[in-house]
Design an enzyme around this catalytic site. Structure first.
Site, PDB file in Angstrom:
ATOM      1  N   SER A 134      39.641 -21.599 -16.053  1.00  0.00           N
ATOM      2  CA  SER A 134      39.422 -21.435 -17.493  1.00  0.00           C
ATOM      3  C   SER A 134      40.682 -21.921 -18.201  1.00  0.00           C
ATOM      4  CB  SER A 134      39.214 -19.947 -17.784  1.00  0.00           C
ATOM      5  OG  SER A 134      39.343 -19.676 -19.156  1.00  0.00           O
ATOM      6  N   TYR A 147      42.567 -10.329 -17.421  1.00  0.00           N
ATOM      7  CA  TYR A 147      41.709 -11.485 -17.105  1.00  0.00           C
ATOM      8  C   TYR A 147      42.550 -12.769 -17.005  1.00  0.00           C
ATOM      9  CZ  TYR A 147      38.235 -15.194 -17.620  1.00  0.00           C
ATOM     10  OH  TYR A 147      37.485 -16.330 -17.425  1.00  0.00           O
TER      11      TYR A 147
END
Ligand SMILES: NC(=O)c1ccc[n+]([C@@H]2O[C@H](COP(=O)([O-])OP(=O)(O)OC[C@H]3O[C@@H](n4cnc5c(N)ncnc54)[C@H](OP(=O)(O)O)[C@@H]3O)[C@@H](O)[C@H]2O)c1
Length: 286
Positions: A134, A147
């Site tokens: 990501s 995260y």
């Protein structure tokens, strides 16, 4: 035993994993779709995928998956490390069991799957490992400490691996989207709000974070969200290439964010983040 190009994809019950399986079906691969609950991927079996149960916190299930594929094809040719979710919230209030669980799934599970497939790939003299990373691996947002840390960790392990296994014909790539239209944010909001309305020092911050994520979920186009199919096509291109690049940023919003991170000096990037994202405010102070 057939010398095909079997690809194993984790986390196929929804979103990107499911789209990757659909994209790869019919393209010179035998596709192994995996999920914690194989009842959730029965339709993929009807479409031609082979389905196996894999929970990334269950080492036995991961071993059995790789053993199953190797018994039929000799080796796994491609591994798409996709499964994952986001645990968000202020660092001070994170539940450490949940933090460990986040790393079990987003990092340790992928490392374990990678370790299991590598001997076969080396024997075969070729292989592909694609990590669904990501843009969260390039910077960190308030409330996203856990995260983002997991995605930074995945990126580092992938970078090291790329150097280590290329002499054996194994290529390692990361796919880096920004927002993708899946149920990912719904899961993140569910985890964030599970303890009820915010209380304590970070109450309004937690509420503001949940509102912010809900806004992204409601109006994804305003945030440059891309479809899971677009991410799946990027995975397909990486798997089809003889020399895939190391990191593939997917979508204009993701390229803009990564570009800004590179261009702006640290304090200026921080100022942009503070202006654009919720940050805690001390009650009673302006
Ligand atoms: N959506 C985004 O905005 C976005 C952006 C950048 C990167 N990503 C990354 O893309 C990947 C896929 O996310 P998505 O957007 O497709 O979200 P999603 O639709 O919520 O899918 C997540 C998948 O991970 C699976 N999973 C969760 N815990 C698991 C475990 N312990 N073992 C095996 N599978 C597990 C889920 O299965 P269950 O049904 O069993 O829960 C589900 O299939 C993630 O790694 C995420 O970090 C997403």
């Amino acid at each position: 035993m057939t010398q095909e190009r079997p690809v194993v994809v984790t986390g196929c019950s929804s979103g990107i994993g499911r789209a990757v399986v659909r994209h790869l079906l019919g393209r010179e691969h035998t596709v192994y779709a995996t999920a914690r609950d194989i009842g959730s991927i029965g339709d993929l079996a009807s479409d031609g995928a082979r389905i196996l149960p894999v929970d990334l916190t269950d080492a036995g299930a991961m071993r059995e998956c790789v053993r199953h594929v190797e018994a039929r094809h000799g080796a796994v040719w491609g591994l798409v490390n996709n499964a994952g979710y986001a645990l968000t919230g202020p660092v001070e209030e994170l539940d450490m069991d949940q933090v460990r669980q986040q790393f079990e799934v987003n990092v340790f599970g992928h490392i374990t799957m990678t370790q299991l497939v590598l001997p076969g790939m080396r024997r075969r003299g070729e292989g592909r490992i694609v990590n669904i990373s990501s843009v969260a691996s390039r910077f960190t947002l308030p409330g996203g400490g856990c995260y983002h840390a997991s995605k930074h960790a995945l990126a580092s392990f992938g970078d090291a691996l790329r150097y280590e296994v290329s002499p054996f014909g194994v290529r390692v790539s990361a796919i880096e989207p920004a927002v993708v239209r899946t149920r990912f944010i719904v899961t993140a909001v569910r985890l964030l709000t599970a303890r009820g309305p915010g209380t304590g020092a970070y109450a309004s911050f937690r509420d503001a974070l949940a509102d912010c994520y809900a806004r992204v979920q409601r109006t994804p186009y305003r945030y440059g969200a891309v479809s899971a199919d677009k991410v799946a096509r990027a995975v397909g291109r990486v798997l089809a290439s003889d020399s895939p690049g190391p990191r593939h940023v997917v979508g204009a919003a993701a390229r803009l964010t990564v570009g800004l991170r590179w261009l702006l000096p640290g304090p200026l990037f921080d100022a942009v983040v503070r202006a654009r994202f919720p940050v805690p405010r001390q009650e009673g102070r302006s």
